[in-house]
Design an enzyme around this catalytic site. Structure first.
Site, PDB file in Angstrom:
ATOM      1  CD  GLU A  88      -1.198  -2.342   2.128  1.00 53.30           C
ATOM      2  OE1 GLU A  88       0.034  -2.493   2.076  1.00 53.30           O
ATOM      3  OE2 GLU A  88      -1.942  -3.105   2.765  1.00 53.30           O
ATOM      4  CB  THR A 139      15.196 -41.070  13.668  1.00 55.15           C
ATOM      5  OG1 THR A 139      14.021 -40.970  12.877  1.00 55.15           O
ATOM      6  CG2 THR A 139      14.813 -41.124  15.129  1.00 55.15           C
TER       7      THR A 139
HETATM    8  N1  LIG Z   1       8.434 -40.412  -7.127  1.00 51.94           N
HETATM    9  C1  LIG Z   1       8.599 -39.554  -6.166  1.00 51.94           C
HETATM   10  O1  LIG Z   1       7.936 -38.504  -6.097  1.00 51.94           O
HETATM   11  C2  LIG Z   1       9.639 -39.836  -5.123  1.00 51.94           C
HETATM   12  C3  LIG Z   1       9.923 -38.822  -4.194  1.00 51.94           C
HETATM   13  C4  LIG Z   1      10.848 -39.105  -3.199  1.00 51.94           C
HETATM   14  C5  LIG Z   1      11.450 -40.345  -3.134  1.00 51.94           C
HETATM   15  N2  LIG Z   1      11.161 -41.279  -4.075  1.00 51.94           N
HETATM   16  C6  LIG Z   1      11.765 -42.589  -3.968  1.00 51.94           C
HETATM   17  O2  LIG Z   1      11.325 -43.147  -2.745  1.00 51.94           O
HETATM   18  C7  LIG Z   1      12.358 -43.977  -2.206  1.00 51.94           C
HETATM   19  C8  LIG Z   1      12.702 -43.538  -0.796  1.00 51.94           C
HETATM   20  O3  LIG Z   1      11.520 -43.429  -0.052  1.00 51.94           O
HETATM   21  P1  LIG Z   1      11.383 -44.122   1.369  1.00 51.94           P
HETATM   22  O4  LIG Z   1       9.927 -44.191   1.625  1.00 51.94           O
HETATM   23  O5  LIG Z   1      12.201 -45.328   1.387  1.00 51.94           O
HETATM   24  O6  LIG Z   1      12.090 -43.096   2.340  1.00 51.94           O
HETATM   25  P2  LIG Z   1      11.760 -41.619   2.858  1.00 51.94           P
HETATM   26  O7  LIG Z   1      10.334 -41.431   3.123  1.00 51.94           O
HETATM   27  O8  LIG Z   1      12.450 -40.640   1.990  1.00 51.94           O
HETATM   28  O9  LIG Z   1      12.547 -41.645   4.219  1.00 51.94           O
HETATM   29  C9  LIG Z   1      12.042 -42.428   5.242  1.00 51.94           C
HETATM   30  C10 LIG Z   1      12.925 -42.331   6.432  1.00 51.94           C
HETATM   31  O10 LIG Z   1      12.889 -41.036   6.989  1.00 51.94           O
HETATM   32  C11 LIG Z   1      13.217 -41.151   8.348  1.00 51.94           C
HETATM   33  N3  LIG Z   1      12.343 -40.364   9.207  1.00 51.94           N
HETATM   34  C12 LIG Z   1      12.746 -39.507  10.162  1.00 51.94           C
HETATM   35  N4  LIG Z   1      11.726 -38.976  10.793  1.00 51.94           N
HETATM   36  C13 LIG Z   1      10.627 -39.501  10.250  1.00 51.94           C
HETATM   37  C14 LIG Z   1       9.245 -39.340  10.508  1.00 51.94           C
HETATM   38  N5  LIG Z   1       8.802 -38.536  11.467  1.00 51.94           N
HETATM   39  N6  LIG Z   1       8.386 -40.049   9.770  1.00 51.94           N
HETATM   40  C15 LIG Z   1       8.819 -40.859   8.799  1.00 51.94           C
HETATM   41  N7  LIG Z   1      10.104 -41.044   8.501  1.00 51.94           N
HETATM   42  C16 LIG Z   1      11.007 -40.374   9.223  1.00 51.94           C
HETATM   43  C17 LIG Z   1      13.075 -42.611   8.720  1.00 51.94           C
HETATM   44  O11 LIG Z   1      14.371 -43.137   8.901  1.00 51.94           O
HETATM   45  P3  LIG Z   1      15.051 -43.025  10.340  1.00 51.94           P
HETATM   46  O12 LIG Z   1      14.051 -43.551  11.323  1.00 51.94           O
HETATM   47  O13 LIG Z   1      16.291 -43.805  10.254  1.00 51.94           O
HETATM   48  O14 LIG Z   1      15.280 -41.592  10.533  1.00 51.94           O
HETATM   49  C18 LIG Z   1      12.454 -43.238   7.512  1.00 51.94           C
HETATM   50  O15 LIG Z   1      12.864 -44.563   7.295  1.00 51.94           O
HETATM   51  C19 LIG Z   1      13.520 -43.849  -3.134  1.00 51.94           C
HETATM   52  O16 LIG Z   1      13.467 -44.926  -4.072  1.00 51.94           O
HETATM   53  C20 LIG Z   1      13.247 -42.568  -3.855  1.00 51.94           C
HETATM   54  O17 LIG Z   1      13.863 -42.515  -5.106  1.00 51.94           O
HETATM   55  C21 LIG Z   1      10.270 -41.046  -5.056  1.00 51.94           C
END
Ligand SMILES: NC(=O)c1ccc[n+]([C@@H]2O[C@H](COP(=O)([O-])OP(=O)(O)OC[C@H]3O[C@@H](n4cnc5c(N)ncnc54)[C@H](OP(=O)(O)O)[C@@H]3O)[C@@H](O)[C@H]2O)c1
Length: 382
Positions: free
Chosen positions: A62, A235
């Site tokens: 504004e 984590t």
């Molecule tokens: N197509 C798409 O849009 C897309 C996007 C992203 C990823 N991807 C693919 O997805 C795959 C990876 O996904 P993902 O599901 O295995 O892993 P992610 O969701 O990226 O990571 C999961 C990890 O995050 C950590 N984490 C920490 N705090 C958390 C919380 N509050 N809630 C949940 N997780 C938490 C946990 O590990 P800790 O407990 O050890 O911390 C958990 O195992 C890869 O293949 C990637 O290329 C695809």
């Protein structure tokens, strides 16, 4: 308070409000922690001046428009996307500036819920005899969209969370072998970089950081951009020290690891030595999720752009922590029992419990179908 009838928004004022919204968007990626705001000064339905807020400490929209209008502001109509402020922040209150400039009428896109705690810009204007009309319907909704991160952060203490994912038509985010680059096409990926630039922070789960080693920077985006912070939900602070995010943590945009109390002290120390900011959050997984979002809010992150993966996305949806969804559906079929679906975790057992998007829009982005919508209504009652 004036008792005279307020004329409804005229067609030229409605067009000026559209223009003011477009002006507000010039501040994308720059104005946080302030809101995106635009303003237009009209005389006899003709634009005589325009303004938008360019960033913290700089004049409000504004004030910019009034300065550009000069004497032409006297008796004019000013169109504002957001209710003018009535309080002294870093800059003087706009409602008083509009009164002092002798403005006759103000069209407000969205009444600011934060102004309810204060004198109220609309009240200040009306007390001074300025006619004020509030936009309604789609125009008001569009103005509320402009400021949803700002209002979400102010009203809840945590950022507005946008969940972005790209899936095949059959809802997979990767193949059974973990390949996910690229499911969406180049036009979608370019749009994602624009959205990263608009956000205060971009986040992934540790699984994605390990699988894809992303930089999470906003690249090839037009216009001035304040680089978003990069966030990893991790984590136990397992993010490798040679990960792309860690390698440029000291020189690039901030990298923030949201860890738990189980994170070994030496891992936390090693990441910090390399310039990574580690937040050690108490509690179980759901409590840490909430605490992590609040920690980001306390750091001034108003908009968090979450790019997966499936475990983090499933946890955020289950916790009811997602405000907006941006979902690319690529015209491909992955299939296979081992290919991960977009949302891990338990999901819902009954369809009636499935979160449903509101304000849904569907568009074609270079052959991908982009579905956007909200899981929570716009703050401010847009
Ligand atoms: N197509 C798409 O849009 C897309 C996007 C992203 C990823 N991807 C693919 O997805 C795959 C990876 O996904 P993902 O599901 O295995 O892993 P992610 O969701 O990226 O990571 C999961 C990890 O995050 C950590 N984490 C920490 N705090 C958390 C919380 N509050 N809630 C949940 N997780 C938490 C946990 O590990 P800790 O407990 O050890 O911390 C958990 O195992 C890869 O293949 C990637 O290329 C695809």
């Amino acid at each position: 308070m004036t008792t005279r009838a307020t004329a409804p928004v005229t067609p030229s004022e409605a067009a000026a409000l559209d223009r003011a919204r477009a002006l507000a968007l010039n501040g994308r990626g720059r104005v946080s922690p302030n809101p995106l705001v635009g303003a237009v000064v009209l005389r006899d339905g003709v634009t005589v001046a325009e303004g938008w807020h360019e960033g913290p400490g700089l004049p409000h929209a504004e004030a910019m428009a009034l300065a550009a209008a000069g004497d032409a502001a006297r008796g004019a109509t000013v169109i504002c996307t957001l209710e003018p402020c009535s309080h002294h922040g870093r800059t003087p209150p706009c409602a008083h500036a509009l009164v002092d400039a002798g403005v006759a009428r103000v069209v407000v896109g969205l009444a600011d819920p934060l102004e309810r705690e204060r004198a109220g810009g609309v009240a200040v204007l009306r007390e001074a005899g300025v006619e004020v009309v509030l936009a309604e319907g789609a125009a008001r909704h569009a103005c509320a969209e402009l400021v949803s991160p700002f209002l979400t952060a102010a009203l809840t203490g945590r950022p507005e969370v946008t969940l972005k994912l790209a899936t095949s038509l059959d809802g997979r985010i990767a193949t059974a072998t973990g390949e996910s680059r690229w499911i969406s096409g180049p036009a979608s990926r370019a749009l994602v970089h624009r959205w990263r630039a608009d956000a205060d922070a971009v986040a992934v789960g540790l699984g994605t950081a390990l699988a894809d080693d992303p930089r999470l920077t906003a690249r090839d985006v037009d216009g001035p951009v304040r680089p978003p912070a990069r966030v990893v939900f991790d984590t136990t602070a397992r993010l490798p020290l040679d990960a792309a995010l860690v390698r440029d943590a000291a020189d690039g945009p901030p990298v923030i690891v949201l860890a738990g109390e189980a994170a070994p002290a030496d891992r936390v120390a090693a990441l910090r030595e390399r310039g990574v900011e580690v937040e050690v959050l108490p509690g179980d997984a759901p409590a840490r999720l909430d605490a992590g979002l609040r920690a980001l809010g306390a750091r001034g992150v108003q908009s968090l752009f979450v790019e997966g993966g499936a475990v983090l996305a499933g946890a955020l949806v289950a916790a009811g922590a997602v405000d907006r969804v941006a979902w690319f559906l690529a015209p491909m079929l992955i299939g296979g029992d081992g290919a991960p679906s977009a949302l891990a975790g338990e999901g819902v057992r009954e369809l009636s419990a499935a979160p449903r998007l509101i304000d849904t829009r569907t568009e074609d982005v270079g052959g991908d179908v982009l579905v956007t919508g909200r899981l929570r209504p716009l703050p401010g009652g847009g």
